[in-house]
Structures are given as structure tokens and as C-alpha cells.
Design a protein around this motif. Sequence first.
Motif, PDB file in Angstrom:
ATOM      1  N   THR A 157     -14.487  35.826  10.453  1.00 31.85           N
ATOM      2  CA  THR A 157     -14.728  35.700  11.940  1.00 31.85           C
ATOM      3  C   THR A 157     -13.384  36.284  12.348  1.00 31.85           C
ATOM      4  O   THR A 157     -12.415  35.767  12.650  1.00 31.85           O
ATOM      5  N   PRO A 158     -13.005  37.766  11.967  1.00 29.10           N
ATOM      6  CA  PRO A 158     -11.789  38.269  12.118  1.00 29.10           C
ATOM      7  C   PRO A 158     -11.616  38.401  13.720  1.00 29.10           C
ATOM      8  O   PRO A 158     -12.517  38.230  14.656  1.00 29.10           O
ATOM      9  N   ALA A 159     -10.792  38.575  14.229  1.00 28.50           N
ATOM     10  CA  ALA A 159     -10.354  38.956  15.436  1.00 28.50           C
ATOM     11  C   ALA A 159      -9.473  40.275  15.837  1.00 28.50           C
ATOM     12  O   ALA A 159      -9.426  41.090  14.906  1.00 28.50           O
ATOM     13  N   ASP A 160      -9.272  40.670  16.932  1.00 29.45           N
ATOM     14  CA  ASP A 160      -8.323  41.805  17.121  1.00 29.45           C
ATOM     15  C   ASP A 160      -9.154  43.194  16.951  1.00 29.45           C
ATOM     16  O   ASP A 160      -8.631  44.275  16.707  1.00 29.45           O
ATOM     17  N   GLY A 161     -10.416  42.991  17.351  1.00 31.51           N
ATOM     18  CA  GLY A 161     -11.279  44.317  16.924  1.00 31.51           C
ATOM     19  C   GLY A 161     -11.839  44.587  15.547  1.00 31.51           C
ATOM     20  O   GLY A 161     -12.205  45.473  15.414  1.00 31.51           O
TER      21      GLY A 161
END
Length: 270
Positions: free
Chosen positions: A187-191
Motif C-alpha cells: 500500500t505505497p503512497a506518494d503516487g
Amino acid sequence: MHRFLLTPRWWGINVFVALAVPVCLFMGTWQLGRFEDRVDSHKEAAGARPADQTAAPLDSLLPVDKKTSGRLASVSGEYADQLLVPERRLDGKSGFYVLTLLRTDTGKAVPVVRGWLPGAADAARAPAAPTGRVEVTGALQASESAGSKGVYASGGLPAGQLGVIGAASLVNLVPYGLYDAWLTVQTPADGLTPVPAQAPSNTGLDLKAFQNLGYTGEWFVFAAFVLFMWFRLYRREVETLRDAEAGLLPEPADRSTESAPATASARPAE
């Protein structure tokens, strides 16, 4: 009729057949077992993980094996060095991984793939990792090697880039100890696009698996061929003996009578 089976020649043939057939059957069964093991490993590795699977501490899942590969692991620490892993494909597109080393309370670091971006590796496009103490949960993966699928093993990468994700390739790049494993955040962030966990090595139905199946057929064919040739030699021997008993074979020429006229004609006239 069958006394020929006790002759030295047939003793040799029979011993060869008695040894060759079990060996062929054993090798065929062994190759079939290898293929079945690969099928079972593939099913186990491809099995869906429970959606409500709870993450286990990283240390409790090490070393990585077929059972722990892909399991959710949790670890806490602070992010340190960040590297780019170029030429990695995802959904048919070429891009690069954003990998950041997480220094844990043990003093060792674990590589964390925070996500994937399309295009050529560019440090300016990679978002910086969070600062301060963080809790990271990701799918556990075994260290890659130069022979792993999809890795860039040619070398010659610029500074800040990594071709193979593993302790062996990182040991000369960072001044601290490393875990022999890595995590991919789901579930990564920052696009960033999440990098799905890969099945452990030697668990897929690849060319090697079907080679085992092909070798299985070859060994069984060899066993059948040995039996076929023995039966063919046996039948020819029996038919030859029957023909001889029935007088169907030509009588051997009497060389003494054939040579007499030739001897007489060779004498000089008196």
C-alpha cells in the motif's frame, strides 16, 4: 527349443535386460516425482493469501523459504539510503523500483521496495522516504541473484542505482549490516505503484518442470524399447530353430566335395 536361453550369449542379453528395465523405470519414476514436486510447489506458491492475514515480525519469518515467501512482515526503524532499481517491468511496462533501506533496532537494515514508477530511472522523480521512526509492513521476498528473472545483472549502473536486490549486491554500498531478504510495500503512497510479491524460485511451471515430464516419458520409452528388442531377438531365435527342425533352412555346403574337382582340375596333365 528354449535351451538357447542358457547359452553365454543369451545370459549376457538377459542380464542386461534384467538390469536395464528396473533402472529405466526408477529414473522415470524419479523424474515424475520431480515434476509432481514442482506442481505442488507452484500450487502452494500461487495460492491466494488470506485477505485478513496479520503481519508477523520480520525476524520470526527468516530465513525466507517457500512457506514464508510472500507473507506479510512488519518491522520498525528509520529510513536511510535510497536507491533506484532500473529496468523492472510491471503490467507490461518498463520502469524502476524505488528502494529505501530501513535501519532497524538491531542495527541491520532491510531493503524496502516502496513502489514502482514508469520510465527511465530518475532520482528526481522518486519521492523521498518519510523521516523519523516508521512502522513498515510489506510482503517478504528472498534476495535476488544474477540469475533471477527480470534483474539487471550486466553491471555498469550509475551511482544510486542497483541491479539486483540482495545483501550480496548491497554489502559494498552501505556501511551497515543487512538482512538477507527484502520487503515490497503493498500500500505505497506518494503516487508509487505497489510491486506485487513474486513466487519463490523453483516453484513455477517453467521449462525445467516440463523437462522433468519429458525425461519421464523418455525413460519409460527406453524400458519399453529394451523389452521390445529382447522379444524380437527371442522370436527370431525361436523361428530359426523351428525352421532348422523342419528342414526349411538350406543345408550347409560340403566344402570337401566342392574342393575335389577344383583340386583335380588344378593337376597338370601327364
